[in-house]
Design a protein around this motif. Structure first.
Motif, PDB file in Angstrom:
ATOM      1  N   GLY A   1      12.689 -10.490  -7.953  1.00  0.00           N
ATOM      2  CA  GLY A   1      11.637 -10.933  -6.863  1.00  0.00           C
ATOM      3  C   GLY A   1      10.817 -12.210  -7.967  1.00  0.00           C
ATOM      4  N   HIS A   2      10.838 -13.179  -6.211  1.00  0.00           N
ATOM      5  CA  HIS A   2       9.704 -14.376  -8.015  1.00  0.00           C
ATOM      6  C   HIS A   2       8.355 -13.576  -7.017  1.00  0.00           C
ATOM      7  CE1 HIS A   2      13.011 -17.522  -6.573  1.00  0.00           C
ATOM      8  NE2 HIS A   2      13.625 -16.196  -6.807  1.00  0.00           N
ATOM      9  N   SER A   3       7.306 -14.052  -7.533  1.00  0.00           N
ATOM     10  CA  SER A   3       6.276 -13.878  -7.200  1.00  0.00           C
ATOM     11  C   SER A   3       5.461 -15.000  -7.935  1.00  0.00           C
ATOM     12  CB  SER A   3       5.384 -12.174  -8.297  1.00  0.00           C
ATOM     13  OG  SER A   3       6.076 -12.942  -9.680  1.00  0.00           O
TER      14      SER A   3
ATOM     15  N   GLY B   1      16.604  -3.540  -8.230  1.00  0.00           N
ATOM     16  CA  GLY B   1      15.517  -3.321  -8.451  1.00  0.00           C
ATOM     17  C   GLY B   1      14.707  -2.756  -9.802  1.00  0.00           C
ATOM     18  N   VAL B   2      15.048  -3.442 -10.639  1.00  0.00           N
ATOM     19  CA  VAL B   2      14.959  -3.241 -12.426  1.00  0.00           C
ATOM     20  C   VAL B   2      14.304  -4.316 -12.489  1.00  0.00           C
ATOM     21  CG1 VAL B   2      15.768  -2.010 -14.612  1.00  0.00           C
ATOM     22  CG2 VAL B   2      16.331  -1.071 -12.504  1.00  0.00           C
TER      23      VAL B   2
ATOM     24  N   MET C   1       0.493  -1.029  -0.216  1.00  0.00           N
ATOM     25  CA  MET C   1      -0.147   0.064   0.264  1.00  0.00           C
ATOM     26  C   MET C   1       0.724   1.345  -0.335  1.00  0.00           C
ATOM     27  SD  MET C   1      -2.664  -1.076  -0.003  1.00  0.00           S
ATOM     28  CE  MET C   1      -3.785  -0.787  -0.309  1.00  0.00           C
ATOM     29  N   VAL C   2       2.013   1.901  -1.329  1.00  0.00           N
ATOM     30  CA  VAL C   2       2.515   2.668  -1.344  1.00  0.00           C
ATOM     31  C   VAL C   2       1.668   3.763  -2.357  1.00  0.00           C
ATOM     32  CG1 VAL C   2       4.226   1.729   0.411  1.00  0.00           C
ATOM     33  CG2 VAL C   2       4.123   1.787  -2.705  1.00  0.00           C
TER      34      VAL C   2
ATOM     35  N   PRO D   1       4.524   0.813  -8.157  1.00  0.00           N
ATOM     36  CA  PRO D   1       5.116   0.976  -6.587  1.00  0.00           C
ATOM     37  C   PRO D   1       4.280   0.194  -5.886  1.00  0.00           C
ATOM     38  CG  PRO D   1       4.770   2.982  -6.965  1.00  0.00           C
ATOM     39  CD  PRO D   1       4.620   2.330  -8.505  1.00  0.00           C
ATOM     40  N   SER D   2       2.919   0.181  -6.157  1.00  0.00           N
ATOM     41  CA  SER D   2       2.140  -1.018  -4.868  1.00  0.00           C
ATOM     42  C   SER D   2       2.650  -2.672  -5.364  1.00  0.00           C
ATOM     43  CB  SER D   2       0.824  -0.285  -5.753  1.00  0.00           C
ATOM     44  OG  SER D   2       0.637  -0.839  -6.997  1.00  0.00           O
ATOM     45  N   LYS D   3       3.190  -3.060  -7.044  1.00  0.00           N
ATOM     46  CA  LYS D   3       3.614  -4.265  -6.705  1.00  0.00           C
ATOM     47  C   LYS D   3       4.840  -4.296  -7.217  1.00  0.00           C
ATOM     48  CE  LYS D   3      -0.743  -4.953  -9.422  1.00  0.00           C
ATOM     49  NZ  LYS D   3      -1.502  -5.352 -10.776  1.00  0.00           N
TER      50      LYS D   3
END
Ligand SMILES: C[S@@+](CC[C@H](N)C(=O)[O-])C[C@H]1O[C@@H](n2cnc3c(N)ncnc32)[C@H](O)[C@@H]1O
Length: 225
Positions: free
Chosen positions: A161-163, A128-129, A8-9, A221-223
């Motif tokens: 990241g993994h999702s 973070g890219v 929630m950003v 940013p929220s995801k």
């Protein structure tokens, strides 16, 4: 059932607050700083060029330089679009007494023109890219263009990241091999859902970029992943 975390950003500045409480991000930062420190130890005496793509507030590099013996040898350019993050990074640079060596550019990191004069670099930080690219074709485009940012032998430090239980970092490792990079190290965070890698570029560095815009950052940013 597999789930995807929704933060929630409202913007990327607020997203950086997640570092205060989110173990995945804290562990990722620790590994990234370990890799930066390792890369700084290796080059011969003299200048070490560093670039950071979508640098955030620069905490990975600046936190490492705050107590690294090679800090005074570093010339770095960090490129970040959010002006508040750049302002915070600038304050850290001033507090470390590194203003003559570290440039924090408030600009578009997808444009090769924003790296002119700072590349080819010895260390390229792309954290973070990869999780904020539209698809694998876009990841391939970015990896192909790293030959403009990287010297032969440069270290590239990255996160993915993994999702939904999908180990995306394995795809990144596979593609790096195909683009002439050798893996130096790879770790998963203790949370198990964030890969952090360091690769070495073995190919020739390109004198001119292949494209003016060498990737498109489409994440929100929220995801963020
Ligand atoms: C997931 S955050 C990662 C920040 C930092 N690298 C880290 O690992 O803490 C992504 C960053 O990319 C920045 N960003 C997004 N699009 C950008 C662009 N076109 N040029 C420069 N920075 C961008 C955002 O403002 C945000 O700070």
């Amino acid at each position: 059932m597999a789930t995807e975390i929704i933060y929630m950003v409202k913007d990327w500045f607020e997203w950086h607050d997640l570092y205060k409480n989110e173990p995945k991000l804290q562990q990722r930062l620790q590994i990234v700083q370990e890799y930066i420190s390792y890369s700084l130890n290796l080059p011969e005496p003299g200048l070490i060029r560093v670039v950071s793509v979508c640098a955030g507030d620069g905490r990975d590099l600046l936190g490492t330089l705050s107590n690294h013996p090679r800090a005074k040898d570093v010339y770095a350019r960090l490129v970040e679009l959010n002006p508040h993050l750049v302002e915070r990074g600038q304050q850290t640079i001033e507090s470390l007494g590194l203003t003559k060596q570290i440039e924090f550019i408030n600009g578009d990191a997808t444009l090769s023109s924003n790296y002119l004069g700072a590349v080819p670099a010895d260390i390229v930080i792309v954290c973070g890219v990869f999780g904020n690219l539209a698809d694998e074709a876009e990841l391939n485009r970015l990896l192909a263009n790293l030959s403009f940012l990287s010297k032969q032998g440069a270290f590239v430090i990255w996160t993915r990241g993994h999702s939904n239980g999908i180990p995306h970092s394995e795809t990144v490792r596979k593609f790096f091999r195909e683009y002439g990079f050798e893996e130096v190290n790879f770790k998963l965070t203790a949370t198990g859902d964030m890969g952090v890698g360091i690769h070495r570029y073995l190919g020739e560095s390109l004198a001119a970029p292949k494209e003016q815009q060498f990737f498109a950052f489409t994440g929100v940013p929220s995801k963020a992943r």
